[in-house]
Design a protein around this motif. Structure first.
Motif, PDB file in Angstrom:
ATOM      1  N   LEU A 190       0.909  -1.384  -0.062  1.00 16.32           N
ATOM      2  CA  LEU A 190       0.017   0.074   0.147  1.00 16.32           C
ATOM      3  C   LEU A 190       0.984   1.263  -0.157  1.00 16.32           C
ATOM      4  O   LEU A 190       0.651   2.208  -0.539  1.00 16.32           O
ATOM      5  CB  LEU A 190      -0.782  -0.032   1.231  1.00 16.32           C
ATOM      6  N   LEU A 191       1.864   1.190   0.765  1.00 13.78           N
ATOM      7  CA  LEU A 191       2.777   2.269   0.831  1.00 13.78           C
ATOM      8  C   LEU A 191       3.358   2.735  -0.416  1.00 13.78           C
ATOM      9  O   LEU A 191       3.617   3.919  -1.095  1.00 13.78           O
ATOM     10  CB  LEU A 191       3.930   2.412   1.888  1.00 13.78           C
ATOM     11  N   THR A 192       3.718   1.453  -1.174  1.00  9.14           N
ATOM     12  CA  THR A 192       4.632   1.597  -2.507  1.00  9.14           C
ATOM     13  C   THR A 192       3.551   2.093  -3.405  1.00  9.14           C
ATOM     14  O   THR A 192       3.788   2.965  -4.422  1.00  9.14           O
ATOM     15  CB  THR A 192       5.048   0.209  -2.772  1.00  9.14           C
ATOM     16  N   THR A 193       2.106   1.636  -3.542  1.00  8.66           N
ATOM     17  CA  THR A 193       1.168   2.073  -4.371  1.00  8.66           C
ATOM     18  C   THR A 193       0.960   3.825  -4.075  1.00  8.66           C
ATOM     19  O   THR A 193       0.591   4.469  -5.024  1.00  8.66           O
ATOM     20  CB  THR A 193      -0.182   1.218  -4.233  1.00  8.66           C
TER      21      THR A 193
ATOM     22  N   LEU B 257       1.558   9.282  -6.376  1.00 12.96           N
ATOM     23  CA  LEU B 257       2.007  10.756  -6.051  1.00 12.96           C
ATOM     24  C   LEU B 257       3.109  10.957  -6.898  1.00 12.96           C
ATOM     25  O   LEU B 257       3.047  11.956  -7.609  1.00 12.96           O
ATOM     26  CB  LEU B 257       2.541  10.882  -4.818  1.00 12.96           C
ATOM     27  N   VAL B 258       4.127  10.117  -7.170  1.00  8.89           N
ATOM     28  CA  VAL B 258       5.034  10.375  -8.054  1.00  8.89           C
ATOM     29  C   VAL B 258       4.397  10.311  -9.631  1.00  8.89           C
ATOM     30  O   VAL B 258       4.704  11.195 -10.331  1.00  8.89           O
ATOM     31  CB  VAL B 258       6.032   8.923  -8.264  1.00  8.89           C
TER      32      VAL B 258
ATOM     33  N   LEU C 218       1.238   5.276 -14.848  1.00  3.66           N
ATOM     34  CA  LEU C 218       1.531   5.004 -13.229  1.00  3.66           C
ATOM     35  C   LEU C 218       0.585   5.337 -12.227  1.00  3.66           C
ATOM     36  O   LEU C 218       0.192   4.626 -11.468  1.00  3.66           O
ATOM     37  CB  LEU C 218       3.000   5.527 -12.802  1.00  3.66           C
ATOM     38  N   SER C 219       0.063   6.620 -12.608  1.00  2.00           N
ATOM     39  CA  SER C 219      -1.075   6.963 -11.808  1.00  2.00           C
ATOM     40  C   SER C 219      -2.312   6.270 -11.798  1.00  2.00           C
ATOM     41  O   SER C 219      -3.037   5.804 -10.617  1.00  2.00           O
ATOM     42  CB  SER C 219      -1.279   8.501 -12.118  1.00  2.00           C
ATOM     43  N   ALA C 220      -2.683   5.756 -13.195  1.00  5.11           N
ATOM     44  CA  ALA C 220      -3.919   5.131 -13.261  1.00  5.11           C
ATOM     45  C   ALA C 220      -3.812   3.600 -12.593  1.00  5.11           C
ATOM     46  O   ALA C 220      -4.633   3.345 -11.990  1.00  5.11           O
ATOM     47  CB  ALA C 220      -4.122   5.004 -15.093  1.00  5.11           C
ATOM     48  N   LEU C 221      -2.598   2.985 -12.780  1.00  3.32           N
ATOM     49  CA  LEU C 221      -2.633   1.506 -12.279  1.00  3.32           C
ATOM     50  C   LEU C 221      -2.424   1.609 -10.606  1.00  3.32           C
ATOM     51  O   LEU C 221      -2.961   0.810 -10.014  1.00  3.32           O
ATOM     52  CB  LEU C 221      -1.220   0.998 -13.024  1.00  3.32           C
TER      53      LEU C 221
ATOM     54  N   TYR D   3      -5.228  -0.104  -8.352  1.00  2.10           N
ATOM     55  CA  TYR D   3      -4.939  -1.237  -7.260  1.00  2.10           C
ATOM     56  C   TYR D   3      -5.494  -0.594  -5.849  1.00  2.10           C
ATOM     57  O   TYR D   3      -5.853  -1.516  -5.067  1.00  2.10           O
ATOM     58  CB  TYR D   3      -3.229  -1.173  -7.042  1.00  2.10           C
ATOM     59  N   LEU D   4      -5.250   0.647  -5.597  1.00  2.73           N
ATOM     60  CA  LEU D   4      -6.093   1.151  -4.388  1.00  2.73           C
ATOM     61  C   LEU D   4      -7.313   0.759  -4.270  1.00  2.73           C
ATOM     62  O   LEU D   4      -7.817   0.404  -3.261  1.00  2.73           O
ATOM     63  CB  LEU D   4      -5.719   2.658  -4.231  1.00  2.73           C
TER      64      LEU D   4
END
Length: 71
Positions: free
Chosen positions: A23-26, A31-32, A55-58, A62-63
């Motif tokens: 979750l932290l990595t996601t 944010l990146v 990256l944002s969409a994926l 996941y979240l």
């Protein structure tokens, strides 16, 4: 003579990545991705807009899957 390298009480198949780490990595990826997309639009870098947007969409997908309970 036993040749195992595990400590007493340690399981051989213990997971090294926890759900909290994922979750932290996601969240970090989300944010990146948003930041890169914003910067890339200002600099007119299409490849970075594509990469940051993906990256944002994926990360968001996941979240959402985690919050719904699919993961």
């Amino acid at each position: 003579m036993s040749l195992t390298r595990y400590r007493i009480g340690e399981e051989a198949g213990a997971p090294t990545v926890t759900d909290d780490m994922m979750l932290l990595t996601t969240l970090y990826g989300l944010l990146v991705g948003i930041l890169l997309t914003f910067i890339a639009r200002r600099l007119r870098q299409r490849w970075m807009v594509f990469w940051g947007g993906g990256l944002s969409a994926l990360s968001l997908a996941y979240l959402l899957a985690y919050w719904v309970g699919w993961i």
